[in-house]
Design an enzyme around this catalytic site. Structure first.
Site, mmCIF file in Angstrom:
data_model
loop_
_atom_site.group_PDB
_atom_site.id
_atom_site.type_symbol
_atom_site.label_atom_id
_atom_site.label_comp_id
_atom_site.label_asym_id
_atom_site.label_seq_id
_atom_site.Cartn_x
_atom_site.Cartn_y
_atom_site.Cartn_z
ATOM 1 N N ASN A 196 0.876 -1.154 -0.002
ATOM 2 C CA ASN A 196 0.080 -0.181 -0.037
ATOM 3 C C ASN A 196 0.792 1.478 0.104
ATOM 4 O OD1 ASN A 196 -2.802 -0.835 0.438
ATOM 5 N ND2 ASN A 196 -1.598 -2.226 1.912
ATOM 6 N N ASP A 199 -1.355 -9.867 -0.709
ATOM 7 C CA ASP A 199 -0.512 -9.707 0.452
ATOM 8 C C ASP A 199 -0.977 -10.591 1.644
ATOM 9 O OD1 ASP A 199 -2.626 -7.995 1.208
ATOM 10 O OD2 ASP A 199 -1.242 -6.541 1.915
ATOM 11 N N ARG A 200 -2.205 -10.788 1.735
ATOM 12 C CA ARG A 200 -2.813 -11.675 2.843
ATOM 13 C C ARG A 200 -2.941 -13.116 2.251
ATOM 14 N NH1 ARG A 200 -8.713 -9.779 4.513
ATOM 15 N NH2 ARG A 200 -8.076 -11.050 6.422
ATOM 16 N N THR A 222 0.635 -0.810 6.266
ATOM 17 C CA THR A 222 -0.325 0.164 6.356
ATOM 18 C C THR A 222 -1.462 -0.006 7.210
ATOM 19 O OG1 THR A 222 0.794 0.962 4.265
ATOM 20 C CG2 THR A 222 -1.199 2.193 4.619
ATOM 21 N N THR A 225 4.123 13.515 25.052
ATOM 22 C CA THR A 225 3.088 13.032 24.238
ATOM 23 C C THR A 225 3.513 12.076 23.080
ATOM 24 O OG1 THR A 225 2.206 15.415 24.406
ATOM 25 C CG2 THR A 225 1.368 14.222 22.548
ATOM 26 N N ARG A 236 4.736 0.948 0.168
ATOM 27 C CA ARG A 236 6.091 0.891 -0.192
ATOM 28 C C ARG A 236 6.177 -0.170 -1.094
ATOM 29 N NH1 ARG A 236 10.413 0.733 5.032
ATOM 30 N NH2 ARG A 236 8.722 -0.667 5.907
ATOM 31 N N HIS A 265 8.158 -3.844 -1.850
ATOM 32 C CA HIS A 265 9.170 -4.656 -0.970
ATOM 33 C C HIS A 265 9.876 -5.493 -2.106
ATOM 34 C CE1 HIS A 265 7.076 -3.113 2.287
ATOM 35 N NE2 HIS A 265 5.946 -3.382 1.650
HETATM 36 N N1 LIG Z 1 10.898 3.603 6.507
HETATM 37 C C1 LIG Z 1 9.676 3.261 6.543
HETATM 38 N N2 LIG Z 1 8.727 3.805 5.629
HETATM 39 C C2 LIG Z 1 7.439 3.607 6.076
HETATM 40 N N3 LIG Z 1 6.989 2.796 7.160
HETATM 41 C C3 LIG Z 1 7.855 2.262 8.080
HETATM 42 C C4 LIG Z 1 9.290 2.516 7.778
HETATM 43 N N4 LIG Z 1 9.752 1.670 8.775
HETATM 44 C C5 LIG Z 1 8.904 1.340 9.432
HETATM 45 N N5 LIG Z 1 7.712 1.505 9.083
HETATM 46 C C6 LIG Z 1 6.520 1.076 9.607
HETATM 47 O O1 LIG Z 1 5.937 0.183 8.715
HETATM 48 C C7 LIG Z 1 4.437 0.245 8.639
HETATM 49 C C8 LIG Z 1 4.338 -0.093 7.237
HETATM 50 O O2 LIG Z 1 4.538 -1.283 6.940
HETATM 51 P P1 LIG Z 1 5.084 -1.943 5.336
HETATM 52 O O3 LIG Z 1 6.018 -1.098 4.793
HETATM 53 O O4 LIG Z 1 5.049 -3.470 5.434
HETATM 54 O O5 LIG Z 1 3.508 -1.360 4.596
HETATM 55 P P2 LIG Z 1 3.303 -1.284 2.948
HETATM 56 O O6 LIG Z 1 4.522 -1.328 2.203
HETATM 57 O O7 LIG Z 1 1.957 -0.450 3.004
HETATM 58 O O8 LIG Z 1 2.770 -2.826 3.060
HETATM 59 P P3 LIG Z 1 1.328 -3.321 3.306
HETATM 60 O O9 LIG Z 1 0.578 -3.590 1.840
HETATM 61 O O10 LIG Z 1 1.517 -4.789 3.592
HETATM 62 O O11 LIG Z 1 0.495 -2.573 4.160
HETATM 63 C C9 LIG Z 1 4.186 1.505 8.945
HETATM 64 O O12 LIG Z 1 2.966 1.596 9.925
HETATM 65 C C10 LIG Z 1 5.402 2.080 9.846
HETATM 66 O O13 LIG Z 1 5.027 2.399 11.241
HETATM 67 C C1 LIG Z 2 -6.105 -5.341 3.799
HETATM 68 C C2 LIG Z 2 -5.114 -4.864 2.900
HETATM 69 C C3 LIG Z 2 -5.105 -3.278 2.697
HETATM 70 C C4 LIG Z 2 -3.773 -4.953 3.631
HETATM 71 O O1 LIG Z 2 -2.742 -4.748 3.033
HETATM 72 C C5 LIG Z 2 -5.011 -5.630 1.296
HETATM 73 O O2 LIG Z 2 -4.653 -6.790 1.717
HETATM 74 C C6 LIG Z 2 -6.219 -5.439 0.838
HETATM 75 O O3 LIG Z 2 -6.586 -4.193 0.107
HETATM 76 N N1 LIG Z 2 -7.308 -6.287 0.918
HETATM 77 C C7 LIG Z 2 -8.380 -6.295 0.032
HETATM 78 C C8 LIG Z 2 -9.616 -6.581 0.946
HETATM 79 C C9 LIG Z 2 -9.269 -7.969 1.850
HETATM 80 O O4 LIG Z 2 -8.470 -8.648 1.777
HETATM 81 O O5 LIG Z 2 -10.629 -8.656 2.258
#
Ligand SMILES: Nc1ncnc2c1ncn2[C@@H]1O[C@H](COP(=O)(O)OP(=O)(O)OP(=O)(O)O)[C@@H](O)[C@H]1O
Ligand SMILES: CC(C)(CO)[C@@H](O)C(=O)NCCC(=O)O
Length: 249
Positions: A18, A104-105, A127, A181, A20, A22
């Site tokens: 969502n 991802d799930r 996210t 805070t 980043r 990976h």
């Molecule tokens: N450098 C960084 N940038 C962004 N998020 C970070 C970082 N380091 C740690 N985090 C933590 O990682 C979380 C986001 O995780 P991740 O990067 O796995 O999300 P994502 O790429 O959106 O993947 P997903 O699609 O699984 O949500 C945030 O809640 C944040 O607190």
């Molecule tokens: C739940 C998230 C946002 C987690 O990254 C993603 O897997 C997503 O958009 N899922 C679609 C809805 C679902 O899994 O029910």
């Protein structure tokens, strides 16, 4: 993209989350993983590496070459990625997968179930914090979705008059009742998410007492530390590399 500087790796995989991107590089046995912002936010400075001689991936102006990729949601039309190398739900051999489930799930559920060979609950702290349950027979068995830590902090800073934005990855010193805070925000959100994971696991254990808890995602290390459980940060990418070890297979 921080591609390896040594000999070309056997494979390179990309999971678009969502927030980043990976990456994993190497062979299915040993992966090197890293995360970075989407390329639109940081255009690559160097030209992409040439595709490997084996033809194990596609050359692409943004990503170099990749063996396979997956994306949460459809919104990658502009990324230039080859749709033929995309892994989708139909490639994930779990039962009962509804067509709306996030890839991802499905990936983390598959990898945790196949490593455990038993029922699992996966907490993917990205996210969003997704909780995904897979039963002992390898069938998706529902889950829960919550706002992830950074999203909660952002919402609190934007939705209140006085709360500040706090940096990601700040220290969590173990004090359960901080006075300041920023520390109260950090502790409140992370302990709240950890408590939600713990409660969900207890409820999943009531359904099947063999249910194992797996933790992954960007906030996985912090949640794992609070819960006294290991975090496997490579779960989704291991699944992607294992399910698509070669281009088109
Ligand atoms: N450098 C960084 N940038 C962004 N998020 C970070 C970082 N380091 C740690 N985090 C933590 O990682 C979380 C986001 O995780 P991740 O990067 O796995 O999300 P994502 O790429 O959106 O993947 P997903 O699609 O699984 O949500 C945030 O809640 C944040 O607190
Ligand atoms: C739940 C998230 C946002 C987690 O990254 C993603 O897997 C997503 O958009 N899922 C679609 C809805 C679902 O899994 O029910």
């Amino acid at each position: 993209m921080k591609a390896s500087e040594g000999p070309e790796p056997a494979g390179r995989w990309l999971l678009i989350g969502n927030s980043r991107w990976h990456w994993a590089e190497g062979g299915a046995e040993r992966l090197r993983c890293w995360s970075e912002p989407p390329p639109a936010a940081t255009p690559p400075k160097a030209p992409p590496p040439a595709p490997p001689p084996s033809g194990a991936g596609m050359a692409d102006p943004i990503t170099g070459w990749i063996t396979a990729w997956a994306a949460v949601g459809p919104g990658v039309a502009a990324s230039g990625l080859d749709p033929r190398t995309r892994l989708t739900l139909e490639h994930v051999p779990l039962g009962n997968l509804p067509p709306w489930l996030g890839i991802d799930r499905a990936l983390v559920g598959w990898q945790a179930w196949s490593d455990s060979q038993g029922p699992v609950l996966v907490a993917d702290a990205g996210t969003a914090l997704s909780l995904t349950r897979v039963d002992g027979a390898g069938r998706f068995a529902g889950g829960r979705l919550l706002a992830g830590a950074a999203l909660q902090w952002r919402a609190l800073a934007e939705g209140t008059v006085g709360l500040p934005a706090i940096p990601l990855n700040g220290p969590l010193d173990g004090e359960p009742w901080p006075e300041r805070t920023a520390e109260a925000l950090r502790t409140g959100v992370l302990r709240g998410l950890a408590a939600a994971v713990q409660a969900a696991w207890q409820e999943a254990l009531q359904v099947d007492r063999r249910c194992g808890l797996w933790i992954t995602g960007g906030d996985g290390p912090a949640l794992g530390a609070l819960l006294g459980q290991p975090c496997d940060g490579q779960l989704a990418l291991r699944a992607l590399a294992g399910l698509r070890p070669e281009r088109g297979r």
